[in-house]
Design a protein around this motif. Sequence first.
Motif, PDB file in Angstrom:
ATOM      1  N   GLU A  83      25.422 -14.740  11.216  1.00 46.65           N
ATOM      2  CA  GLU A  83      24.861 -15.779   9.978  1.00 46.65           C
ATOM      3  C   GLU A  83      24.019 -16.756  10.894  1.00 46.65           C
ATOM      4  O   GLU A  83      23.424 -17.324  10.890  1.00 46.65           O
ATOM      5  CB  GLU A  83      25.438 -16.852  10.051  1.00 46.65           C
ATOM      6  N   ARG A 114      24.970 -19.492  12.741  1.00 43.70           N
ATOM      7  CA  ARG A 114      25.471 -20.794  13.081  1.00 43.70           C
ATOM      8  C   ARG A 114      25.426 -21.549  14.337  1.00 43.70           C
ATOM      9  O   ARG A 114      24.647 -20.734  15.088  1.00 43.70           O
ATOM     10  CB  ARG A 114      26.659 -20.919  12.051  1.00 43.70           C
ATOM     11  N   LYS A 133      32.295 -10.672   2.758  1.00 42.89           N
ATOM     12  CA  LYS A 133      31.698 -10.571   4.035  1.00 42.89           C
ATOM     13  C   LYS A 133      31.210  -9.477   4.998  1.00 42.89           C
ATOM     14  O   LYS A 133      30.068  -8.863   6.148  1.00 42.89           O
ATOM     15  CB  LYS A 133      31.117 -11.735   5.147  1.00 42.89           C
ATOM     16  N   SER A 171      26.297 -16.006   0.171  1.00 42.50           N
ATOM     17  CA  SER A 171      26.814 -16.303   1.224  1.00 42.50           C
ATOM     18  C   SER A 171      27.272 -14.995   1.628  1.00 42.50           C
ATOM     19  O   SER A 171      27.184 -15.309   3.065  1.00 42.50           O
ATOM     20  CB  SER A 171      28.107 -17.313   1.976  1.00 42.50           C
ATOM     21  N   PRO A 228      24.219 -12.979   5.495  1.00 44.51           N
ATOM     22  CA  PRO A 228      22.820 -13.017   6.160  1.00 44.51           C
ATOM     23  C   PRO A 228      22.110 -13.395   6.069  1.00 44.51           C
ATOM     24  O   PRO A 228      21.550 -14.866   6.886  1.00 44.51           O
ATOM     25  CB  PRO A 228      23.671 -12.309   7.335  1.00 44.51           C
ATOM     26  N   VAL A 280      21.462 -16.801   4.590  1.00 53.24           N
ATOM     27  CA  VAL A 280      22.394 -18.141   4.719  1.00 53.24           C
ATOM     28  C   VAL A 280      21.457 -18.341   6.024  1.00 53.24           C
ATOM     29  O   VAL A 280      20.956 -19.717   6.430  1.00 53.24           O
ATOM     30  CB  VAL A 280      23.724 -17.294   4.976  1.00 53.24           C
ATOM     31  N   LEU A 281      21.202 -17.281   6.689  1.00 54.79           N
ATOM     32  CA  LEU A 281      19.762 -17.674   7.960  1.00 54.79           C
ATOM     33  C   LEU A 281      18.443 -18.579   7.651  1.00 54.79           C
ATOM     34  O   LEU A 281      18.323 -19.607   8.268  1.00 54.79           O
ATOM     35  CB  LEU A 281      19.959 -16.739   8.985  1.00 54.79           C
TER      36      LEU A 281
END
Length: 1138
Positions: free
Chosen positions: A238, A240, A319, A394, A397, A400-401
């Motif tokens: 993702e 993060r 995930k 979620s 990815p 989320v990204l």
Amino acid sequence: MAACRRVQLLLLLMSVVVSVCVSQAPKANLNGNDVIPAQMKNHGQGQAPNAGNPAAPAAGASQPRRITGWKLAEEEACREDLTRLCPKHTWNNNLAVLECLQDRKEDTEIASDCNHLLWNYKLNLTTDPKFESVAVEVCKSTITEIKECAEEERGKGYLVSCLVDHRANITEYQCHQYITKMTAIIFSDYRLICGFMGKCREDVNALHCGSISTGEKDIHSQGEVISCLERALVLELEERENRYEIKEECKKAILRVAELSSDDFHLDRYLYFSCREDRERFCENTQAGEGRVYKCLFNHKFEESMSEKCREALTTRQKLIAQDYKVSYSLAKACKVDLRKYRCNVDNLPRAREARLSYLLLCLESAVHRGRVVSGECQGEMLDYRRMLMEDYSLSPEIVLNCRGEIDHHCSGLHRKGRTLHCLMRLGRGEKNSLGATCQQALQTLIQETDPGSDYRIDRALNEACESVMQTACKHIRTGDPMILSCLMEHLYTEKMVEDCEHRLLELQYFISRDWKLDPILYRKCQGDAVRLCHTHGWNETSEVMPPGAVFSCLYRHAYRTEEQGRRLSRDCKAEVQRILHQRALDVKLDPMLQERCMTDLGKWCSEKTEAGQELECLQDHLEDLISDCRDVVGNLTELESEDIQIEALLMRACEPVIQAYCHEVADNQIDTGDLMECLIQSKHQKEMNEKCMVGVTHFQLVQMKDFRFSYKFKMACKEDVLKLCPNIKKKVDVVICLSTTVRNDTLQDVKDQRVSVKCRKQLRVEELEMSEDIRLEPELYDSCKQDIGKYCHNVPYGNAQVIECLKESKKQLTQRCHQRVFKLQETEMVDPELDYTLMRVCKQMIKRFCGDADTKNMLQCLKQNKNSELMDPKCKQMITKRQITQNTDYRLNPVLRKACKADIPKFCQNILNKATDGSELEGQVISCLKLKYADQRLSPDCEDQIRVILQESALDYRLDPQLHMHCMEEITSLCAEEAAAQEQTGQVEECLKVNLLKIKQDTCKKEVLNILKESKADIFVDPVLHTACALDIKHHCAAIPPGRGRQMSCLMEALEDKRVRLQPECKKRLQDRIEMWSYAAKVAPAEGFSDLAMQVMVSPSKNYILLMIALCVSMLFVVGLLCGRLTKRLTQEQKDR
């Protein structure tokens, strides 16, 4: 298979072999009681086994001592924990004891010495060389069935590894039990998985996931180490902040562990302990194995009573499934054959693009959409995981990204049940489009991966919001059918639709509308046409030349082509294209091109248009003000609507009663070509017509005025004529005027070959009739009279030509500009009465009765001739009278009179014409002039006939004489009020004025009455009261005398003087009254010239006497001349000859 993978699988499967053999093998003690740690004696004295690293215990215990009947339950280190935690019947089986202790609850602890003893025991189990031989014995038939395993080299552990690989295909009960048991033992501690610790040592320490030293973590923490690595892997995917990049070989090891634990949730130790209570709560009756418990827990993930720790563990596993579909046992098993069949996976690349869940879904969905056969079991699994992706953003990815900012600012706290994704969709279709381009693309990709268009149940938020609508409006459609979405769209903005469903539906449709492939029915029906006409690629392939959004535009352009224009869509595809167009008409945002090009104009002109479906109408209203790109798109859509008005779903819904009553035949036609709208226009004033339908139809008529292309039938009929005769003219009203003027000129000039084609003339007539119904459909007239409409007709509704009629009645008060326009309109209507909408509507039945065979140009003339029939409808009679009054105000409004008197008018009334102006009435002056000349018997025969008719009509109704009405209104009110108030006018008002001639004070009025008297001498028919009184006498005494030129009147006068003739008393009285009136008229109004004097003599009752006197005078003058001529001077002959 690869060596690394072999080593990983080997120890796992060897451990499984031992556990199965414990219960089934006849030649070996498979209860685990024959294997003990090599250092057991020392252990009993408190010395810990050597497990500092994975190699050490293997070396130290590679030759375990066999002590037949050795039991874990007898070891002092575990006796107390065993007695406390495990049922007594398990004590004699080491594997049962091991399973009991390692699956204990989190709030229970076991002694450290027991913990170490158990781990050393498991390690020796996994390294015992007997496992392969046991596997050969227990899985003999399975090895024979699995060809790959039978060919493996013995003695190196490859056989057991192969059996693990194919454990999903193992049907032999003993072999399956063996593998299942040993797998559970291995996964209780990550250090027992061969190669895992070596590949992930650095990552474990760097991420502080736990220690690799034995004893520093209790048995429950071992699953947390793998869970920690899995979470770190997810964070890395993702992208993060502050993420740690795990080594590639460790990533593969993590996914491999997840894959190997996919069939039984007991093997995922962290998830097992996190969800043990939730499993009891939600999945108590779900049998373990084949991923069933996982799926059950996934389905209850967002239940309120689900523990947060379990939810997090489930999300992490989901995930991982999104990254490698093999982590889902059920999906990998169900779709294995289909994946190979359609080449959707690469076995040797577990983390390649082909391993991702999204790729698997796209690949198999592509096969389904192409009509290929995908097993029902596989499709069921796909449905579950598509729903999973839609439920939890979620798990993607890319979302989320790329959507992190949008989620934080607008959609925080909406994580459950797909609400976050719908929040993002709402932002995407919002007025300001708050989504970034990358986030929008990520959402579009996710919609394609999950394909909710094929089954609404995939979108849980939509499913829950629309459940009540589906149960009422769409209950006739099978659950899960793609037509459910279409059904919901058909009921958008209806009473059955609920607000929450409306929002969720439009949010999803916004993204589906941007890729034609996301509507499965459209794709199935139009796939071949798209390849043939639009050069598209496969379902999951894109092209820069023809992006998904452009394909539908290509399809609908071909949908409405004629046969002459070439390649057309198939019938099934065209039906689907029409369905999509109907849906898009409900919301402007469902048309990507329209929203993109008209975003500025929507904000500028239509920001206050809050009602659903009103945006396109707003843009059409401001067509001239739009920017070029937007104007082109709106123009194309409007042109399309003109061909198929059923695209306007809201209008069709509003007009359904009218369509069912009057237009059902054309509505059922697959090819509309403008027939339905034409029918609706013709039915605008039927009782079934409601206000919404009326407004919609009128609006479309008004839009059509902006461009002749917006009237499909008119465009097709007159396209060539417009290009030839009216080039560079765009507005429909201007085109109609141009063509109708051409037709009129050709008709007046008797041109043999008219320039406007027959089919165009026919359609031109339809357009002219439609325009006559509403003043707004004639922009020039409407713009000229807006001020007057507001002043005099503000309470009059549009339509039915009511405003036009109001303006006609208020004509004298209108502004000059409006007055001129109304006069021009009346002039046109009198030439062509069919364009007089009010007359044709009010007298519709009378026209059928009296004028069925009459030419439309002579319709009013026919009605006038039958006006006094007993069968004439009173309302129609009243309307005819109105039109007669209008005609008599100006000869130009009476085309028959104008033609008949075209030589007489300039000859006798030129002084009046010199004062005339265009667009203003002469108030009957020319007709009054002709009346006087009629009395003088100086008109041409044709003109005389027409004036006689006018005289006869106006003699019965004073209102038909504009000059009399204008100059004598005061006298009529004061002297003849009772007669004027009579419902039926029979000439009583004129008779009243004649009788009261001496009381009339105004000279202008007196002059008009005297003119009436003068006119009545010329023809008795002009005097209805006298004609009625003397009808019998005319029949008896003057039947042989033709009417006109005062002949019958002279006949009656002679009869009156003849003592032998006895007239009817009433006739005699009326004649005597007329003689007195004429005598008074002669005194009051002397002759204006010799011709007038001669006429008075000729029509005088003493005509014979006067003529005799004139003759005597002339004779006497002649005789006197003869007698007195010789008295003049005589001349000599010489003088005469000179």
